[in-house]
Write a protein that holds these residues in place. Structure first.
Motif, PDB file in Angstrom:
ATOM      1  N   GLY A 192       0.809  -1.213   0.000  1.00 51.39           N
ATOM      2  CA  GLY A 192       0.000   0.000   0.000  1.00 51.39           C
ATOM      3  C   GLY A 192       0.839   1.258   0.000  1.00 51.39           C
ATOM      4  N   ILE A 193       1.910   1.240   0.792  1.00 50.14           N
ATOM      5  CA  ILE A 193       2.787   2.408   0.857  1.00 50.14           C
ATOM      6  C   ILE A 193       3.560   2.551  -0.446  1.00 50.14           C
ATOM      7  CG2 ILE A 193       4.794   3.368   2.024  1.00 50.14           C
ATOM      8  CD1 ILE A 193       3.728   2.000   4.575  1.00 50.14           C
ATOM      9  N   ARG A 195      -1.902  10.834   3.205  1.00 48.81           N
ATOM     10  CA  ARG A 195      -2.148   9.534   3.846  1.00 48.81           C
ATOM     11  C   ARG A 195      -0.877   8.992   4.494  1.00 48.81           C
ATOM     12  NH1 ARG A 195      -6.918   7.090   2.727  1.00 48.81           N
ATOM     13  NH2 ARG A 195      -6.064   5.020   3.087  1.00 48.81           N
ATOM     14  N   LEU A 196       0.287   9.472   4.022  1.00 54.84           N
ATOM     15  CA  LEU A 196       1.549   9.042   4.617  1.00 54.84           C
ATOM     16  C   LEU A 196       1.865   9.804   5.897  1.00 54.84           C
ATOM     17  CD1 LEU A 196       3.358   8.484   1.305  1.00 54.84           C
ATOM     18  CD2 LEU A 196       3.613   6.901   3.211  1.00 54.84           C
ATOM     19  N   GLY A 232      -6.508   5.070   9.503  1.00 56.93           N
ATOM     20  CA  GLY A 232      -6.973   5.361   8.162  1.00 56.93           C
ATOM     21  C   GLY A 232      -5.915   5.733   7.153  1.00 56.93           C
ATOM     22  N   GLY A 233      -4.677   5.909   7.587  1.00 54.56           N
ATOM     23  CA  GLY A 233      -3.616   6.252   6.654  1.00 54.56           C
ATOM     24  C   GLY A 233      -2.841   5.021   6.205  1.00 54.56           C
ATOM     25  N   VAL A 234      -1.639   5.245   5.670  1.00 56.43           N
ATOM     26  CA  VAL A 234      -0.816   4.131   5.189  1.00 56.43           C
ATOM     27  C   VAL A 234       0.588   4.165   5.778  1.00 56.43           C
ATOM     28  CG1 VAL A 234      -2.082   3.889   3.024  1.00 56.43           C
ATOM     29  CG2 VAL A 234      -0.109   5.429   3.109  1.00 56.43           C
ATOM     30  N   ARG A 246      -9.728  11.698  15.475  1.00 54.23           N
ATOM     31  CA  ARG A 246     -10.281  12.961  14.982  1.00 54.23           C
ATOM     32  C   ARG A 246      -9.267  13.692  14.100  1.00 54.23           C
ATOM     33  NH1 ARG A 246     -12.275  13.672  20.335  1.00 54.23           N
ATOM     34  NH2 ARG A 246     -10.604  15.191  20.752  1.00 54.23           N
ATOM     35  N   LEU A 247      -8.019  13.739  14.566  1.00 52.55           N
ATOM     36  CA  LEU A 247      -7.010  14.448  13.785  1.00 52.55           C
ATOM     37  C   LEU A 247      -6.723  13.711  12.486  1.00 52.55           C
ATOM     38  CD1 LEU A 247      -5.109  16.799  13.498  1.00 52.55           C
ATOM     39  CD2 LEU A 247      -3.389  15.527  14.807  1.00 52.55           C
ATOM     40  N   ALA A 248      -6.674  12.389  12.532  1.00 51.77           N
ATOM     41  CA  ALA A 248      -6.455  11.617  11.307  1.00 51.77           C
ATOM     42  C   ALA A 248      -7.535  11.931  10.281  1.00 51.77           C
ATOM     43  CB  ALA A 248      -6.436  10.130  11.628  1.00 51.77           C
TER      44      ALA A 248
END
Length: 562
Positions: A4-5, A55-56, A63-65, A111-113
């Protein structure tokens, strides 16, 4: 690096390459125009948002990668090799968010993500007018109020203070200050009463002219209770832990800048003729470019080691991050300056492309050494560890690499303010023995082991000097900083040796190791006396033979040609 990354980075790199074409938001002409206007590259930032670069900045659990510092540092490098201003401006969101990743509760992190994935820009409000990065002198205060806290004071020279939507603010929560007298608050400009705060004007800068280096002023500005990050009084500790991650990440800026400088320099000497021959055919020119490539190999080894140790030896990052941030920008700036000398007056006076691009990257990169703790600040932190590092014992090594990607996820909760050892340096003797055996078998030039053992001898001398030191508070003499730099160079040698002996950088081929160790050995207190200029010349030959191809690097294979 997960699939994914890899996919996300490949998408970003593809977009960057397309945007660098004539007329694109990252084309040299557009970037130079923006630089002259001191304007932020808004279109380039929008492009990065569209391809999901943010997303990184968010880990997979929210929820990110993001899987680790290496992935993030590679993203920063990809951005910086195109333009340092966009790299500094866009990646700042991770710096603004990292305190929440380190000390926030699950609700705050989620929340921050969500905000970042929705396009929010996050800034980090640490420094103040008059005392800069002296965090204990922070005067912005947070006072308890009926509905949370009130912020009062001014943060200044803050990247994205005006562009940002949220700012992580370090504030004094005890009048007397002290190690437990400060707390962190995530301030949301969009939700705050605009009558109680204002942004300060953008400050003109020598480099990264388009970056939003401005500030923010609070006047009893209310913030909700949930804005507090971690427990009251833990702000300084959280900040020091977060800096261990951001200082390491910032070194991707230096790698990207040196990538660009090498590409510009090699293209110039291929095209330029002098006295009837190409500059590329002059031995000294090939030598200097080869030394720049060797410097990049040394810097890459340091950065890769640091990003992996953040996972495998997290409790050592107070030392590792200080070493990395002090040494990598310094090494890279030296190589960039040497390439400027290869360009001659065109690197300083020409109004034509690509020389103006070189002038810009040279100006831009000089500020990297200041970010997130200057070279002197980082060396001061290393000096505080002298008593512990001087007592460390050599590690014979068990055959396993210290830098293998662990199966367990990263855990920033293992970060500590004080490190008790530096495991990679402790392995230098064992790895040097492997290099000697491999050289005897013909896998390396026979002079390479002498470079490794010069580093080992330097380590013994440096540790002995560490143990002898004593100084008064705030009166550290210059020679102690020189000892700190010698230890950094030993770390650099240890990183290169460890990567090569465990086949983690360039399996079966040792020219990069020879070059990296040669660059390091030039600066060590104990010299090998080996004739190692052949490594620089061979690296220069390799670079100039790769016309039109990608700039060779240890890591980040597949990066599009510049």
């Amino acid at each position: 690096m997960t699939a994914g990354i890899k996919g996300r980075l490949a998408t970003v790199e593809e977009a960057l390459a397309a945007a660098s074409a004539p007329g694109g938001p990252l084309s040299p002409d557009e970037l130079l125009t923006l630089d002259e206007r001191q304007a932020f590259p808004t279109d380039a930032a929008r492009l990065l948002d569209e391809v999901g670069a943010a997303r990184l900045y968010v880990d997979g659990g929210t929820g990110g990668v993001l899987g680790g510092l290496f992935d993030l540092t590679l993203l920063v490098r990809l951005l910086a090799r195109r333009d340092l201003t966009i790299a500094v401006g866009h990646a700042k969101t991770f710096l603004g968010a990292v305190s929440v990743w380190v000390a926030g509760d699950i609700d705050q992190r989620e929340r921050l993500a969500a905000e970042i994935l929705d396009g929010a820009v996050v800034s980090w409000g640490l420094t103040e007018r008059g005392h800069g990065g002296d965090l204990l002198a922070c005067r912005v205060r947070a006072e308890p109020a009926s509905a949370g806290w009130n912020l009062t004071g001014e943060k200044w020279l803050i990247n994205n203070a005006t562009r940002g939507h949220l700012i992580c603010v370090l504030a004094r929560t005890r009048p007397q200050g002290g190690p437990r007298g400060f707390s962190l608050f995530l301030f949301d400009k969009r939700k705050a009463d605009p009558r109680t705060w204002r942004t300060l004007p953008k400050v003109p800068t020598h480099g990264i002219r388009g970056a939003d280096i401005s500030g923010i002023a609070f006047a009893a500005t209310p913030v909700a209770p949930e804005a507090l990050i971690g427990a009251p009084g833990t702000g300084l500790e959280t900040t020091l832990k977060a800096l261990q991650l951001t200082r390491t990440m910032c070194c991707g800026l230096s790698l990207g800048a040196l990538d660009q400088a090498i590409a510009l320099g090699s293209d110039y000497v291929r095209r330029r003729t002098l006295y009837g021959k190409r500059l590329a055919d002059i031995p000294n020119i090939r030598y200097e470019l080869g030394r720049a490539v060797a410097t990049r190999y040394a810097a890459e080894a340091i950065v890769f080691a640091a990003t992996r140790l953040a996972l495998t030896a997290t409790a050592e990052m107070a030392v590792v991050s200080a070493i990395t941030k002090a040494l990598v920008p310094e090494l890279c700036q030296g190589a960039i300056s040497a390439i400027g000398e290869v360009l001659g007056l065109r690197g300083f006076l020409s109004a034509d492309e690509p020389y103006r691009t070189f002038q810009k990257l040279d100006r831009d990169h000089r500020v990297v050494a200041i970010f997130d703790g200057s070279t002197a600040v980082c060396r001061s932190q290393l000096i505080e560890h002298f008593p512990l590092l001087a007592r460390a014992a050599p590690d014979a090594g068990g055959g396993d690499s210290l830098l293998t990607m662990p199966t367990r996820p990263s855990n920033v909760g293992r970060l500590t303010v004080l490190s008790r050892r530096c495991s990679l340096v402790d392995r230098l003797g064992a790895d040097g023995g492997v290099i000697a055996r491999r050289a005897a078998a013909g896998d390396l030039p026979d002079w390479v082991p002498a470079l490794a053992f010069a580093a080992l001898e330097s380590l013994h001398v440096t540790r002995a000097r560490m143990a002898e030191q004593s100084w008064g508070l705030h009166r550290v003499p210059q020679h102690v900083f020189d000892i700190a730099r010698d230890f950094e160079l030993c770390f650099a040698a240890a990183a290169a040796c460890h990567l090569w002996t465990h086949g983690q950088a360039d399996p079966g081929e040792g020219l990069w190791l020879a070059g990296a160790l040669a660059v390091i050995e030039e600066k060590l207190p104990c010299r090998a006396g080996a004739a190692h200029s052949d490594a620089f010349e061979a690296l220069g030959d390799r670079l100039l033979a790769a016309a039109g191809g990608p700039v060779p690097t240890l890591f980040g294979a597949g990066m599009a040609p510049l």
